[in-house]
Every structure is written in structure tokens, then in C-alpha cells.
Motif scaffolding. Structure first.
Motif, PDB file in Angstrom:
ATOM      1  N   ASP A  96     -68.815 -20.480 -78.674  1.00  0.00           N
ATOM      2  CA  ASP A  96     -68.043 -21.367 -79.539  1.00  0.00           C
ATOM      3  C   ASP A  96     -68.936 -22.481 -80.045  1.00  0.00           C
ATOM      4  O   ASP A  96     -69.843 -22.935 -79.350  1.00  0.00           O
ATOM      5  CB  ASP A  96     -66.858 -21.964 -78.780  1.00  0.00           C
ATOM      6  CG  ASP A  96     -65.828 -20.923 -78.408  1.00  0.00           C
ATOM      7  OD1 ASP A  96     -65.681 -19.938 -79.156  1.00  0.00           O
ATOM      8  OD2 ASP A  96     -65.163 -21.098 -77.374  1.00  0.00           O
ATOM      9  N   SER A  97     -68.667 -22.919 -81.268  1.00  0.00           N
ATOM     10  CA  SER A  97     -69.455 -23.991 -81.860  1.00  0.00           C
ATOM     11  C   SER A  97     -68.513 -24.954 -82.561  1.00  0.00           C
ATOM     12  O   SER A  97     -67.573 -24.534 -83.230  1.00  0.00           O
ATOM     13  CB  SER A  97     -70.447 -23.406 -82.872  1.00  0.00           C
ATOM     14  OG  SER A  97     -71.049 -24.420 -83.623  1.00  0.00           O
ATOM     15  N   ARG A  98     -68.782 -26.230 -82.425  1.00  0.00           N
ATOM     16  CA  ARG A  98     -67.952 -27.229 -83.099  1.00  0.00           C
ATOM     17  C   ARG A  98     -68.147 -27.195 -84.609  1.00  0.00           C
ATOM     18  O   ARG A  98     -67.243 -27.532 -85.357  1.00  0.00           O
ATOM     19  CB  ARG A  98     -68.301 -28.618 -82.604  1.00  0.00           C
ATOM     20  CG  ARG A  98     -67.820 -28.898 -81.219  1.00  0.00           C
ATOM     21  CD  ARG A  98     -68.065 -30.341 -80.878  1.00  0.00           C
ATOM     22  NE  ARG A  98     -68.651 -30.395 -79.554  1.00  0.00           N
ATOM     23  CZ  ARG A  98     -69.275 -31.418 -79.073  1.00  0.00           C
ATOM     24  NH1 ARG A  98     -69.441 -32.494 -79.790  1.00  0.00           N
ATOM     25  NH2 ARG A  98     -69.752 -31.379 -77.848  1.00  0.00           N
ATOM     26  N   THR A  99     -69.318 -26.813 -85.052  1.00  0.00           N
ATOM     27  CA  THR A  99     -69.623 -26.882 -86.483  1.00  0.00           C
ATOM     28  C   THR A  99     -69.445 -25.564 -87.228  1.00  0.00           C
ATOM     29  O   THR A  99     -69.158 -25.579 -88.416  1.00  0.00           O
ATOM     30  CB  THR A  99     -71.074 -27.363 -86.702  1.00  0.00           C
ATOM     31  OG1 THR A  99     -71.959 -26.486 -86.005  1.00  0.00           O
ATOM     32  CG2 THR A  99     -71.242 -28.780 -86.201  1.00  0.00           C
ATOM     33  N   THR A 100     -69.608 -24.427 -86.559  1.00  0.00           N
ATOM     34  CA  THR A 100     -69.525 -23.148 -87.263  1.00  0.00           C
ATOM     35  C   THR A 100     -68.537 -22.170 -86.647  1.00  0.00           C
ATOM     36  O   THR A 100     -68.603 -20.984 -86.922  1.00  0.00           O
ATOM     37  CB  THR A 100     -70.906 -22.463 -87.319  1.00  0.00           C
ATOM     38  OG1 THR A 100     -71.322 -22.164 -85.984  1.00  0.00           O
ATOM     39  CG2 THR A 100     -71.928 -23.298 -88.033  1.00  0.00           C
ATOM     40  N   ASP A 101     -67.636 -22.626 -85.822  1.00  0.00           N
ATOM     41  CA  ASP A 101     -66.648 -21.798 -85.153  1.00  0.00           C
ATOM     42  C   ASP A 101     -67.295 -20.887 -84.112  1.00  0.00           C
ATOM     43  O   ASP A 101     -66.978 -20.958 -82.956  1.00  0.00           O
ATOM     44  CB  ASP A 101     -65.819 -20.995 -86.157  1.00  0.00           C
ATOM     45  CG  ASP A 101     -64.645 -20.290 -85.496  1.00  0.00           C
ATOM     46  OD1 ASP A 101     -64.052 -20.872 -84.571  1.00  0.00           O
ATOM     47  OD2 ASP A 101     -64.331 -19.163 -85.903  1.00  0.00           O
ATOM     48  N   ARG A 102     -68.213 -20.005 -84.527  1.00  0.00           N
ATOM     49  CA  ARG A 102     -68.932 -19.112 -83.617  1.00  0.00           C
ATOM     50  C   ARG A 102     -70.423 -19.208 -83.904  1.00  0.00           C
ATOM     51  O   ARG A 102     -70.838 -19.114 -85.049  1.00  0.00           O
ATOM     52  CB  ARG A 102     -68.506 -17.656 -83.793  1.00  0.00           C
ATOM     53  CG  ARG A 102     -67.054 -17.357 -83.532  1.00  0.00           C
ATOM     54  CD  ARG A 102     -66.616 -17.514 -82.110  1.00  0.00           C
ATOM     55  NE  ARG A 102     -67.136 -16.458 -81.275  1.00  0.00           N
ATOM     56  CZ  ARG A 102     -67.148 -16.526 -79.954  1.00  0.00           C
ATOM     57  NH1 ARG A 102     -66.662 -17.567 -79.342  1.00  0.00           N
ATOM     58  NH2 ARG A 102     -67.625 -15.550 -79.237  1.00  0.00           N
ATOM     59  N   ALA A 103     -71.221 -19.377 -82.879  1.00  0.00           N
ATOM     60  CA  ALA A 103     -72.673 -19.388 -83.009  1.00  0.00           C
ATOM     61  C   ALA A 103     -73.212 -18.130 -82.322  1.00  0.00           C
ATOM     62  O   ALA A 103     -72.804 -17.798 -81.218  1.00  0.00           O
ATOM     63  CB  ALA A 103     -73.265 -20.630 -82.364  1.00  0.00           C
ATOM     64  N   ILE A 104     -74.118 -17.435 -82.997  1.00  0.00           N
ATOM     65  CA  ILE A 104     -74.707 -16.229 -82.462  1.00  0.00           C
ATOM     66  C   ILE A 104     -76.206 -16.464 -82.265  1.00  0.00           C
ATOM     67  O   ILE A 104     -76.895 -16.910 -83.173  1.00  0.00           O
ATOM     68  CB  ILE A 104     -74.488 -15.033 -83.407  1.00  0.00           C
ATOM     69  CG1 ILE A 104     -72.992 -14.779 -83.571  1.00  0.00           C
ATOM     70  CG2 ILE A 104     -75.194 -13.791 -82.864  1.00  0.00           C
ATOM     71  CD1 ILE A 104     -72.652 -13.762 -84.617  1.00  0.00           C
ATOM     72  N   VAL A 105     -76.664 -16.175 -81.052  1.00  0.00           N
ATOM     73  CA  VAL A 105     -78.088 -16.310 -80.738  1.00  0.00           C
ATOM     74  C   VAL A 105     -78.546 -15.021 -80.067  1.00  0.00           C
ATOM     75  O   VAL A 105     -77.742 -14.260 -79.518  1.00  0.00           O
ATOM     76  CB  VAL A 105     -78.388 -17.522 -79.829  1.00  0.00           C
ATOM     77  CG1 VAL A 105     -78.068 -18.824 -80.548  1.00  0.00           C
ATOM     78  CG2 VAL A 105     -77.614 -17.441 -78.537  1.00  0.00           C
ATOM     79  N   TYR A 106     -79.834 -14.769 -80.116  1.00  0.00           N
ATOM     80  CA  TYR A 106     -80.419 -13.563 -79.535  1.00  0.00           C
ATOM     81  C   TYR A 106     -81.471 -13.964 -78.514  1.00  0.00           C
ATOM     82  O   TYR A 106     -82.193 -14.932 -78.714  1.00  0.00           O
ATOM     83  CB  TYR A 106     -81.056 -12.696 -80.624  1.00  0.00           C
ATOM     84  CG  TYR A 106     -80.035 -12.200 -81.628  1.00  0.00           C
ATOM     85  CD1 TYR A 106     -79.362 -11.017 -81.428  1.00  0.00           C
ATOM     86  CD2 TYR A 106     -79.730 -12.951 -82.767  1.00  0.00           C
ATOM     87  CE1 TYR A 106     -78.415 -10.563 -82.327  1.00  0.00           C
ATOM     88  CE2 TYR A 106     -78.780 -12.513 -83.663  1.00  0.00           C
ATOM     89  CZ  TYR A 106     -78.125 -11.321 -83.438  1.00  0.00           C
ATOM     90  OH  TYR A 106     -77.178 -10.888 -84.326  1.00  0.00           O
ATOM     91  N   ARG A 107     -81.548 -13.197 -77.423  1.00  0.00           N
ATOM     92  CA  ARG A 107     -82.523 -13.472 -76.374  1.00  0.00           C
ATOM     93  C   ARG A 107     -83.202 -12.163 -75.987  1.00  0.00           C
ATOM     94  O   ARG A 107     -82.553 -11.116 -75.837  1.00  0.00           O
ATOM     95  CB  ARG A 107     -81.841 -14.035 -75.114  1.00  0.00           C
ATOM     96  CG  ARG A 107     -81.118 -15.340 -75.316  1.00  0.00           C
ATOM     97  CD  ARG A 107     -82.102 -16.480 -75.369  1.00  0.00           C
ATOM     98  NE  ARG A 107     -81.450 -17.774 -75.425  1.00  0.00           N
ATOM     99  CZ  ARG A 107     -81.225 -18.450 -76.541  1.00  0.00           C
ATOM    100  NH1 ARG A 107     -81.578 -17.958 -77.701  1.00  0.00           N
ATOM    101  NH2 ARG A 107     -80.632 -19.630 -76.506  1.00  0.00           N
ATOM    102  N   LEU A 108     -84.514 -12.233 -75.767  1.00  0.00           N
ATOM    103  CA  LEU A 108     -85.296 -11.098 -75.295  1.00  0.00           C
ATOM    104  C   LEU A 108     -85.267 -11.093 -73.780  1.00  0.00           C
ATOM    105  O   LEU A 108     -85.555 -12.102 -73.136  1.00  0.00           O
ATOM    106  CB  LEU A 108     -86.740 -11.218 -75.792  1.00  0.00           C
ATOM    107  CG  LEU A 108     -87.719 -10.166 -75.293  1.00  0.00           C
ATOM    108  CD1 LEU A 108     -87.336  -8.779 -75.808  1.00  0.00           C
ATOM    109  CD2 LEU A 108     -89.131 -10.524 -75.701  1.00  0.00           C
TER     110      LEU A 108
END
Length: 76
Positions: free
Chosen positions: A61-73
Motif C-alpha cells: 500500500d502507498s499513500r501517494t499511489t494506492d499500490r506501490a510495486i517493487v522488485y527484489r533479486l
């Protein structure tokens, strides 16, 4: 014992398939090794059976963009 993957504060973690990963890497013009890292033994990805070299998508969840997507190796 508490299951970390079921905790309210742990965002959704999923493995990324190679086709989707290539699209993301091309979009940002980066290599897989340029992604931030996550350890294979991290409790949040324990149930994914992730191996070093896999990539995990994290949706939070993100306050500014509703949903934040990140990627991790995944690393050892």
C-alpha cells in the motif's frame, strides 16, 4: 510461532516469471543484478520456494499511489 507471511504489515510477495521480468528490465533498461536484493531465507518469501537468481514482486500500500510495486533479486 507466528507466520510472517500472514501478518498484516507484510506486503504481498510473488515470484516473477521470466517473460514478465524481461518486460520490466527492458522498461527500466537495467539488468537483473541492478535490482535491490532480498535474502532467500527472508521470512516473507519462505513459502515461495525462491532460489537465488529468482525475482520477487512486492506489492504494498502507498499513500501517494494506492499500490506501490517493487522488485527484489533473491540472493543466498
Amino acid at each position: 510461532m507466528v507466520d510472517a507471511t500472514e501478518h498484516d504489515l507484510v506486503p504481498e510477495h510473488t515470484l516473477v516469471d521470466e517473460e514478465d521480468l524481461e518486460a520490466v528490465l527492458d522498461e527500466y533498461d537495467i539488468d537483473r543484478t541492478d535490482l535491490p536484493k532480498i535474502k532467500r531465507r527472508d521470512p516473507a518469501i519462505r513459502d515461495l520456494d525462491a532460489e537465488p537468481g529468482d525475482v520477487v514482486r512486492i506489492e504494498r500500500d502507498s499513500r501517494t499511489t494506492d499500490r506501490a510495486i517493487v522488485y527484489r533479486l533473491v540472493i543466498e
